[in-house]
Design a protein around this motif. Sequence first.
Motif, PDB file in Angstrom:
ATOM      1  N   ALA A 240       0.879  -1.189  -0.031  1.00 26.65           N
ATOM      2  CA  ALA A 240      -0.006   0.163   0.020  1.00 26.65           C
ATOM      3  C   ALA A 240       0.872   1.269   0.042  1.00 26.65           C
ATOM      4  N   PHE A 241       1.892   1.369   0.748  1.00 23.50           N
ATOM      5  CA  PHE A 241       2.768   2.502   0.981  1.00 23.50           C
ATOM      6  C   PHE A 241       3.510   2.638  -0.543  1.00 23.50           C
ATOM      7  N   VAL A 243       2.356   1.843  -3.660  1.00 22.59           N
ATOM      8  CA  VAL A 243       1.471   2.058  -4.320  1.00 22.59           C
ATOM      9  C   VAL A 243       1.102   3.830  -4.338  1.00 22.59           C
ATOM     10  N   ALA A 244       1.053   4.059  -3.039  1.00 25.32           N
ATOM     11  CA  ALA A 244       0.714   5.656  -2.601  1.00 25.32           C
ATOM     12  C   ALA A 244       1.928   6.436  -3.002  1.00 25.32           C
ATOM     13  N   ILE A 245       3.161   6.030  -3.087  1.00 23.56           N
ATOM     14  CA  ILE A 245       4.073   6.928  -3.469  1.00 23.56           C
ATOM     15  C   ILE A 245       4.424   6.581  -4.906  1.00 23.56           C
ATOM     16  N   GLY A 246       3.628   5.708  -5.777  1.00 24.68           N
ATOM     17  CA  GLY A 246       3.774   5.620  -7.095  1.00 24.68           C
ATOM     18  C   GLY A 246       5.029   4.676  -7.575  1.00 24.68           C
ATOM     19  N   ASP A 249       2.742   0.083  -9.731  1.00 26.34           N
ATOM     20  CA  ASP A 249       1.531   0.654 -10.580  1.00 26.34           C
ATOM     21  C   ASP A 249       0.395  -0.485 -10.244  1.00 26.34           C
ATOM     22  N   VAL A 250      -0.671   0.154  -9.902  1.00 28.43           N
ATOM     23  CA  VAL A 250      -1.795  -0.657  -9.400  1.00 28.43           C
ATOM     24  C   VAL A 250      -2.265  -1.758 -10.390  1.00 28.43           C
TER      25      VAL A 250
END
Length: 255
Positions: A240-241, A243-246, A249-250
């Motif tokens: 999750a971290f 993904v949050a900072i890019g 890629d989801v």
Amino acid sequence: MTASVQRPVAARRWEVDALRGLAFLAMVIYHGAFDLAAFGGWPIAVTSGGWRLFADGIASTFLFVAGISVVLARERWAKQPERYWRHIVRRTLRLGSAAGLVTLVTWLVSPPDVVLFGILHLILLSSLLALPFLRFGVWNFGFAGLAAFLGWLVSLLPGNPWLFWLGLVPEGYRSFDFRPLLPWFGVVLLGVGVASWWYGDGQRRWSLPDWSDRLLIRGLRWLGRHSLLLYLVHQPLLIAFFVAIGLIDVRRLLG
């Protein structure tokens, strides 16, 4: 008048909790690199070379500490056998539930890579198998060497889909996490041998400086005491971290 409560012979050892906490931090680093490679496309060879040695070192530390903990638990409740066996049952249930949850979640995420016998499964089985070895004390150094030899011997035999957990790994077997009983049980027995020598009768062979209240050690001790719960939640939090900072890629994660 109330009856006095008999305290355990040996309290928790700060150095053991701190070592387990240090292993947990190392595991977070490795799993972070694994996630970036698997889900972020980063060119990190996490399954070979130095990264593979790093992962083996982390697993060895957890297993070594598990062996130490088996000895300390016996010494802690030496005069209270009922409480000792209740501890064994509770620990077995906790580890079994956690290992089962890992199997279920990894099967849902990626069935071909399901974890059927990972580090938690190994610690669970090894901790139970180590119990009859406690009587042998420092002779467990020899049994640890024997387990390593048997692990090498088993690796030369044909794989078996029903005995893969023992070390008879079928060709092409894959899993997010896999540690067979042989030779890794030897690391647990090594911990049993060291603890039998170092913590004889529940006391340290030699005194150590008391660093238990230092800020860094207190943090490591906290991580070590809660390592099972943290193990279960750290991967979702890491992903999750990222993904949050890019960094992940989801679409790649879900694809």
